[in-house]
Design an enzyme around this catalytic site. Sequence first.
Site, PDB file in Angstrom:
ATOM      1  CE  LYS A 140      18.822   6.760  74.425  1.00  7.54           C
ATOM      2  NZ  LYS A 140      19.101   5.403  74.699  1.00  7.54           N
ATOM      3  CB  THR A 177      19.025   6.044  83.967  1.00  3.84           C
ATOM      4  OG1 THR A 177      20.214   5.784  84.829  1.00  3.84           O
ATOM      5  CG2 THR A 177      18.648   6.757  85.954  1.00  3.84           C
ATOM      6  NE  ARG A 191      19.017  -0.534  72.937  1.00  4.74           N
ATOM      7  CZ  ARG A 191      19.972  -0.193  72.106  1.00  4.74           C
ATOM      8  NH1 ARG A 191      20.411  -0.771  71.592  1.00  4.74           N
ATOM      9  NH2 ARG A 191      20.248   1.020  73.309  1.00  4.74           N
ATOM     10  CE  LYS A 210      26.034   2.496  76.753  1.00  3.53           C
ATOM     11  NZ  LYS A 210      24.912   1.812  76.338  1.00  3.53           N
ATOM     12  CB  ALA A 232      20.717   2.164  67.963  1.00  6.05           C
ATOM     13  CG  PHE A 266      23.907   5.095  70.079  1.00  7.02           C
ATOM     14  CD1 PHE A 266      24.449   5.703  71.111  1.00  7.02           C
ATOM     15  CD2 PHE A 266      23.507   4.424  69.105  1.00  7.02           C
ATOM     16  CE1 PHE A 266      26.038   4.363  70.949  1.00  7.02           C
ATOM     17  CE2 PHE A 266      24.477   3.774  69.487  1.00  7.02           C
ATOM     18  CZ  PHE A 266      25.777   3.617  70.228  1.00  7.02           C
ATOM     19  CG  PHE A 320      23.722  16.564  86.695  1.00  6.95           C
ATOM     20  CD1 PHE A 320      24.574  15.576  87.543  1.00  6.95           C
ATOM     21  CD2 PHE A 320      22.801  16.313  85.449  1.00  6.95           C
ATOM     22  CE1 PHE A 320      25.023  14.258  86.078  1.00  6.95           C
ATOM     23  CE2 PHE A 320      23.367  15.247  84.567  1.00  6.95           C
ATOM     24  CZ  PHE A 320      24.453  13.676  85.084  1.00  6.95           C
ATOM     25  CD1 TRP A 359      21.481   7.451  88.242  1.00  4.84           C
ATOM     26  CD2 TRP A 359      22.134   8.651  89.957  1.00  4.84           C
ATOM     27  NE1 TRP A 359      23.162   7.505  88.501  1.00  4.84           N
ATOM     28  CE2 TRP A 359      22.952   8.320  90.162  1.00  4.84           C
ATOM     29  CE3 TRP A 359      22.271   9.736  91.384  1.00  4.84           C
ATOM     30  CZ2 TRP A 359      24.480   8.174  91.019  1.00  4.84           C
ATOM     31  CZ3 TRP A 359      23.344   9.532  92.227  1.00  4.84           C
ATOM     32  CH2 TRP A 359      23.976   8.324  92.302  1.00  4.84           C
TER      33      TRP A 359
END
Length: 554
Positions: free
Chosen positions: A69, A71, A92, A103, A271, A299, A380, A408
Amino acid sequence: MKTDIEIAQGAQMLPINRVAANAGIDEALLEHYGRVKAKIDIGPLRERPRKGKLILVTAINPTPAGEGKTTTSVGLADALKKLDKNVLLCLREPSLGPVFGVKGGAAGGGYAQVVPMEDINLHFTGDFHAIGAANNLLAALLDNHIQQGNALGIDVKKITWRRCVDMNDRQLREIVDGLGGRMQGVPREDGFDITVASEIMAVLCLATGLKDLKERLARIIVGYTYDDKPVTAADLKAQGAMAALLKDAIKPNLVQTLENTPALVHGGPFANIAHGCNSVSATDTALKLADYVVTEAGFGADLGAEKFLDIKCRAAGLDPSAVVIVATVKALKYNGGVSKADLGVENLAALEKGLPNLLKHVENITQVYGLPCVVAINRFVNDTDAELNLIRDKCRELGVNVALSEVWGKGGAGGVELAREVLRLCGQPHQFRFAYELDRPLREKIEAIVKRVYGGAGVSYSAGASKELDRLEAMGFGSLPVCMAKTQYSLSDDPAKLGRPEGFTVAVSKVKVSAGAGFVVVQTGDIMTMPGLPKVPAAEKIDVDENGVISGLF
């Protein structure tokens, strides 16, 4: 293949005054934190009208397969810039706990990152430390008041204010302090939350300025007296000193993406236990400076987007022009029951079984909130055409287009398709509405979210939660919005229920008012306000060499 941190460390960053100039910010408003980051004095900008269109990026429920998200948010902003749009990104700040826990870094990924990545993930401009200090100052003043005679008659068994630290430390969840004799304080049960779960974090992110900040801090309830009257920070005369600690933290932070797009990175409430959005001051400032503002909510859309729309937008008078829902083929197959090890193999049956999770989020945005929406598939290499076409067909049935995102690996160039669809949506008329109205009783608001947003059948309340809801209504807090604290992994309150569960009941275990933030927190299931570290924490891979170069932040 380069890691995220290696890509970030190779970035050609502009001096922050040039980034500011590109965003229309006078250098006189900058407070420099080195060469490539600064805080902004937004006071002189306060009277400017908003001119920008707000774009919200959200996602399906998170899975171990990842969605991307942040990215996607970064890549979308870079793509809009490539299309010669005046754009600002609003994100954020990462919490140190998750950075060292599960993470790793949280500033985007690949060629769609905000930089300096290491600084943003580690300390940044000290905002979270200031919030932690203000939180713990209030705790210290509270316990000192009791130690010095307890003139307010505070019942130590009814204290609701907890200490905080910006680290995942389960050992501190429930503690006993004040031990060691009469001069060491009053013995009592206590505990720690992670800093991003502190009400002060929510207060800072919803405050419009120092005056509003101080007024909100004053309203914070820290506990109750022996005769059940609330005790506030104002009763302890704490708000002035707390605001003094936060006077710089309330100013938005200016950085840039790898492609030098201006980014305001400010605030960071979780969140699943808070409202999950960056600060109102940053978003408001961006809307006054840019034609397009890209922001994200934490999230899945059931948590971050719901709170962004029902709490932040209501409080700040925001009207989003478009919403992006991020998903991956792998994550949808995971929702369809495929193990993580087998997600790279085409499986149309599993994908079709997992797709209802995405479609429920799409329905919420378009039908509950009335907003234009696009699905961004974070692509992907092993995603097949058949899988992508199945997603397109199912979304088209709901009147929503799908855009592939390859930010990405390609940066802004990989997000142009998505950016073009977002621009189209921003030109569409819409009628934004909330999931519930504020004048309804608290239980009706909770049930509206559970039934309309989660797709549940109803709500059950513990005896304590039910009693507290009645008390809050009697105290005059019934007109506040509700902030649901729920697992991020499922539309329900059971993390094991993937896809689109139906017929479930959400169990409300605890309720408390965040009077300063201006909402009622509703805890479901066994949600934790202090995470723990996993068996193999990300911290084990983070290192720094003799030249100060950090590695392992991925």
